[in-house]
Design an enzyme around this catalytic site. Sequence first.
Site, PDB file in Angstrom:
ATOM      1  CB  ALA A 169      -5.915 -26.269  13.081  1.00  0.00           C
TER       2      ALA A 169
ATOM      3  CD  GLU B 198      -3.326 -23.135   6.210  1.00  0.00           C
ATOM      4  OE1 GLU B 198      -3.768 -23.704   7.240  1.00  0.00           O
ATOM      5  OE2 GLU B 198      -2.157 -22.729   6.128  1.00  0.00           O
TER       6      GLU B 198
ATOM      7  CD  GLU C   8      -3.814 -19.481  10.190  1.00  0.00           C
ATOM      8  OE1 GLU C   8      -4.115 -18.370   9.707  1.00  0.00           O
ATOM      9  OE2 GLU C   8      -4.046 -20.548   9.605  1.00  0.00           O
TER      10      GLU C   8
HETATM   11  N1  DAK Z   1     -10.857 -24.588  17.279  1.00  0.00           N
HETATM   12  C1  DAK Z   1     -11.567 -25.056  18.315  1.00  0.00           C
HETATM   13  N2  DAK Z   1     -12.807 -24.636  18.602  1.00  0.00           N
HETATM   14  C2  DAK Z   1     -13.359 -23.708  17.807  1.00  0.00           C
HETATM   15  C3  DAK Z   1     -12.678 -23.161  16.704  1.00  0.00           C
HETATM   16  C4  DAK Z   1     -11.352 -23.646  16.439  1.00  0.00           C
HETATM   17  N3  DAK Z   1     -10.622 -23.231  15.400  1.00  0.00           N
HETATM   18  N4  DAK Z   1     -13.483 -22.257  16.115  1.00  0.00           N
HETATM   19  C5  DAK Z   1     -14.619 -22.239  16.804  1.00  0.00           C
HETATM   20  N5  DAK Z   1     -14.556 -23.123  17.834  1.00  0.00           N
HETATM   21  C6  DAK Z   1     -15.573 -23.404  18.832  1.00  0.00           C
HETATM   22  C7  DAK Z   1     -15.699 -22.259  19.828  1.00  0.00           C
HETATM   23  O1  DAK Z   1     -14.722 -22.361  20.837  1.00  0.00           O
HETATM   24  C8  DAK Z   1     -17.101 -22.486  20.345  1.00  0.00           C
HETATM   25  O2  DAK Z   1     -17.066 -23.529  21.292  1.00  0.00           O
HETATM   26  P1  DAK Z   1     -17.900 -23.389  22.692  1.00  0.00           P
HETATM   27  O3  DAK Z   1     -17.398 -22.148  23.318  1.00  0.00           O
HETATM   28  O4  DAK Z   1     -19.344 -23.280  22.236  1.00  0.00           O
HETATM   29  O5  DAK Z   1     -17.582 -24.657  23.418  1.00  0.00           O
HETATM   30  C9  DAK Z   1     -17.837 -22.990  19.119  1.00  0.00           C
HETATM   31  O6  DAK Z   1     -16.844 -23.477  18.223  1.00  0.00           O
HETATM   32  C10 DAK Z   1     -18.619 -21.909  18.411  1.00  0.00           C
HETATM   33  O7  DAK Z   1     -17.751 -20.824  18.177  1.00  0.00           O
HETATM   34  P2  DAK Z   1     -18.080 -19.320  18.591  1.00  0.00           P
HETATM   35  O8  DAK Z   1     -18.946 -19.277  19.788  1.00  0.00           O
HETATM   36  O9  DAK Z   1     -16.776 -18.607  18.651  1.00  0.00           O
HETATM   37  O10 DAK Z   1     -18.931 -18.874  17.315  1.00  0.00           O
HETATM   38  P3  DAK Z   1     -19.096 -17.401  16.731  1.00  0.00           P
HETATM   39  O11 DAK Z   1     -20.139 -17.521  15.672  1.00  0.00           O
HETATM   40  O12 DAK Z   1     -19.267 -16.392  17.819  1.00  0.00           O
HETATM   41  O13 DAK Z   1     -17.674 -17.082  16.023  1.00  0.00           O
HETATM   42  C11 DAK Z   1     -15.754 -17.599  14.638  1.00  0.00           C
HETATM   43  C12 DAK Z   1     -17.282 -17.816  14.925  1.00  0.00           C
HETATM   44  C13 DAK Z   1     -15.372 -18.547  13.504  1.00  0.00           C
HETATM   45  C14 DAK Z   1     -15.524 -16.148  14.207  1.00  0.00           C
HETATM   46  C15 DAK Z   1     -14.957 -17.892  15.933  1.00  0.00           C
HETATM   47  O14 DAK Z   1     -15.345 -19.179  16.435  1.00  0.00           O
HETATM   48  C16 DAK Z   1     -13.483 -17.934  15.709  1.00  0.00           C
HETATM   49  O15 DAK Z   1     -12.830 -16.897  15.609  1.00  0.00           O
HETATM   50  N6  DAK Z   1     -12.901 -19.152  15.671  1.00  0.00           N
HETATM   51  C17 DAK Z   1     -11.473 -19.328  15.547  1.00  0.00           C
HETATM   52  C18 DAK Z   1     -11.016 -19.026  14.145  1.00  0.00           C
HETATM   53  C19 DAK Z   1      -9.548 -19.201  14.008  1.00  0.00           C
HETATM   54  O16 DAK Z   1      -8.735 -18.519  14.665  1.00  0.00           O
HETATM   55  N7  DAK Z   1      -9.124 -20.103  13.152  1.00  0.00           N
HETATM   56  C20 DAK Z   1      -7.706 -20.369  12.901  1.00  0.00           C
HETATM   57  C21 DAK Z   1      -7.243 -21.452  13.837  1.00  0.00           C
HETATM   58  S1  DAK Z   1      -5.499 -21.735  13.645  1.00  0.00           S
HETATM   59  C22 DAK Z   1      -1.109 -27.253  10.755  1.00  0.00           C
HETATM   60  C23 DAK Z   1      -2.078 -27.114   9.790  1.00  0.00           C
HETATM   61  C24 DAK Z   1      -3.017 -26.120   9.922  1.00  0.00           C
HETATM   62  C25 DAK Z   1      -2.998 -25.290  11.010  1.00  0.00           C
HETATM   63  C26 DAK Z   1      -2.040 -25.441  11.990  1.00  0.00           C
HETATM   64  C27 DAK Z   1      -1.082 -26.446  11.868  1.00  0.00           C
HETATM   65  N8  DAK Z   1      -0.104 -28.263  10.620  1.00  0.00           N
HETATM   66  C28 DAK Z   1      -0.215 -29.120   9.471  1.00  0.00           C
HETATM   67  C29 DAK Z   1       0.931 -28.366  11.543  1.00  0.00           C
HETATM   68  C30 DAK Z   1      -4.050 -24.321  11.101  1.00  0.00           C
HETATM   69  C31 DAK Z   1      -4.150 -23.452  12.112  1.00  0.00           C
HETATM   70  C32 DAK Z   1      -5.425 -22.764  12.302  1.00  0.00           C
HETATM   71  O17 DAK Z   1      -6.372 -22.942  11.577  1.00  0.00           O
END
Ligand code: DAK
Length: 268
Positions: A76, A122, A142
């Site tokens: 997300a 998911e 998360e």
């Molecule tokens: N959200 C926003 N931006 C993201 C992102 C994300 N989840 N993932 C990556 N980006 C953005 C980064 O901020 C970066 O943007 P800039 O800095 O260039 O502006 C760009 O994408 C490239 O990312 P990285 O520079 O970080 O790229 P790397 O190759 O170094 O790393 C990575 C890739 C996937 C390991 C890293 O980006 C990362 O850890 N991303 C976050 C992964 C994460 O934590 N995902 C879980 C998010 S929480 C719900 C339903 C679902 C959910 C919640 C509520 N409801 C129905 C209520 C779900 C929650 C989640 O998924």
Amino acid sequence: MSKIDRTRGSIMELENIIFKKANKIATITLNRPKFLNALCDQLIKEINYILDLLSKDDEVHVVILKGSHKAFAAGADINEMKDLKLISHIKKDFIKPWEEISKFKKPIIASVAGYALGGGCEIAMMCDVIIAADNAKFGQPEINLGTIPAAGGTQRLVKSVGKSKAMELVLSGSTISAEEALNYGLVSKVVPIEDLDNTTINLAENIANKSLPILILAKEAILRSFESTLSEGMINERRLFQSTFELEDRKEGMMAFIEKRSPKFKNN
Ligand code: DAK
């Protein structure tokens, strides 16, 4: 940006996905490359809009959901979530828009390369079959953001990979490779990344040639097993099986076998 025409109702500009339709197969490509296809609200709205159209479109038998080579979806959109408060979750039902994929009646294949994290993992699990490229990485990170999965991650993961592995993934936030995901039963196949599209399309074509109502019944029967007890699933399967005997396509399928020819399904 592509525009989708609708015979009745509104038209939505598609900014975050690309939509294509050919030979009974619809393909939805997540397209926010700068954010690794992070699933912002608008992107989810666009998927739901297309799924709603496809549910009424008898020309389409199967849907492919894919991302880029680098990311299926990295979760997300954290920027959109960071300032949310409990009260806004209570007032607005955030979960609802995410549930539409799991309610879609026709088969959906997730074609996953690169990151499928958090909400990305998911929505892949909401699909019916996951085909993974050898560079795919699955996980529920998360916990590292101080929260827990919210679109079925703690539920579907347990059913796919078992309690111990699901606990490991959700509690540690670590990721697993495509090969591990295959070993644990999360995905149905792993292929070299250059073969991902062809493998996905081959499966989609195979499915698309079946009778649409029978596909819908078969999917419903399996999902009932996933979501209920064995005895309830068996009762439901029996009823759905019996209901196929009211369909022309069931008759055609069996007659084609007896007459040693390919069936010509008319989807009724
Ligand atoms: N959200 C926003 N931006 C993201 C992102 C994300 N989840 N993932 C990556 N980006 C953005 C980064 O901020 C970066 O943007 P800039 O800095 O260039 O502006 C760009 O994408 C490239 O990312 P990285 O520079 O970080 O790229 P790397 O190759 O170094 O790393 C990575 C890739 C996937 C390991 C890293 O980006 C990362 O850890 N991303 C976050 C992964 C994460 O934590 N995902 C879980 C998010 S929480 C719900 C339903 C679902 C959910 C919640 C509520 N409801 C129905 C209520 C779900 C929650 C989640 O998924």
